[in-house]
Design an enzyme around this catalytic site. Sequence first.
Site, short mmCIF file in Angstrom:
data_model
loop_
_atom_site.label_atom_id
_atom_site.label_comp_id
_atom_site.label_asym_id
_atom_site.label_seq_id
_atom_site.Cartn_x
_atom_site.Cartn_y
_atom_site.Cartn_z
N LYS A 90 -42.69 -13.09 -59.70
CA LYS A 90 -42.00 -13.06 -60.99
C LYS A 90 -42.16 -11.72 -61.71
O LYS A 90 -42.92 -10.84 -61.29
CB LYS A 90 -42.51 -14.21 -61.88
N ARG A 147 -47.11 -23.16 -56.89
CA ARG A 147 -45.71 -23.24 -56.46
C ARG A 147 -45.32 -21.84 -56.00
O ARG A 147 -45.31 -20.89 -56.80
CB ARG A 147 -44.83 -23.70 -57.62
#
Length: 291
Positions: free
Chosen positions: A228, A262
Site C-alpha cells: 500500500k 491480508r
Amino acid sequence: MNTSYPKYINVNGCLLDLSQPQVMGILNITPDSFFADSRMQTESDIRDRATRILEEGASMIDVGAYSSRPNAVHISAEEEKARLRFGLDILRKNHPDAIVSVDTFRADVARMCVEEYGVAIINDISGGEMDPNMFDTVASLNVPYILMHMQGIPQDMQQEPHYENVVKEVFYYLSEKVQQLRDRGVKDIILDPGFGFGKTVKHNYQLMAVLEELAVFKLPVLVGVSRKSMITRLLNVSAQDALNGTTVLNTISLLKGADILRVHDVKQAVEAVRIVEALNKASETILNCQS
C-alpha cells in the site's frame, strides 16, 4: 504478543484457531486493482492463483470483485455479482474445502455469496456505512464479519483525509460499530483499522504505532498493508517493488498482536508468522525458566 483470552472464529461450523496468526491471500477478480499482479480474470488464472495461495500456506482466500483502490471506478451490484459468481464457481470446483472470504460492502452481494456458494466470511471495507442493511444481513447469515474503518468512500477517500486525532477517532468508530453488531447478535467480529483507507501516510503510521491497543476490544485483529501507499510513498517505490516494506510492516504487525495478515504475497507472510512465533516461544521459555 500473547493475550489472556481465547481467539477463534466460527467458519462453516468449525472453529478456526487464531492463537497462531493466520494468513489471508488476496484474489482480485477485477481489471483495475491497484497492484496489477493481483488481477485475475480468466478461469485458469483464478484457479492457479487460489492453488498458489493455499499451497504457500494461507488458511483463507479473500475474493474481491469491486476495486477499492483510491479513485476506483464504481461498478453496479449486478456486475459485482457476475464477477463473483464466475470466480466462486471456479473456487468451489477446484478448492471446495477452502475458507473463502468475500470483500464486499453490499448486503445483497454478501447474502448471495453465503447462501449460494457457502462463503465463510464477509469483509466489508465500509463498516456498514455504504449499505445500511449490511449489519442485519450479516447477523441473519451468522458468519464472521470483518469490520474495517474507512473515512469516505473509495472514490474520494484519499482527497485530503482529515482527523483531529486519528487514533481516538478510529477507536471510537470501531467501538460504536462493535456495539451495533453485538446488539444484532453478530458473534464473530474481526477488527481492521483500515490502513490506506481515508488516511495519509502519517495517519497510517500513527495507527500502526498503537496497534497493540486494539487488544482492549478482545477481538481478533486483521492487518492489510500489502504493497500500500504507506509503503510506496514513504520509500518512493512502486507497488511492484514494495514487497520488502510489506514484509517489514507485517512483522511489526505480528509483534503488535495482529491475528490475520491480508496479503498479496503469501509465502513471505507465512515465513514472517513462523519467525515471530519462534521468537515468542523463545521468550516464553526464558520467562518460564526465570520464574
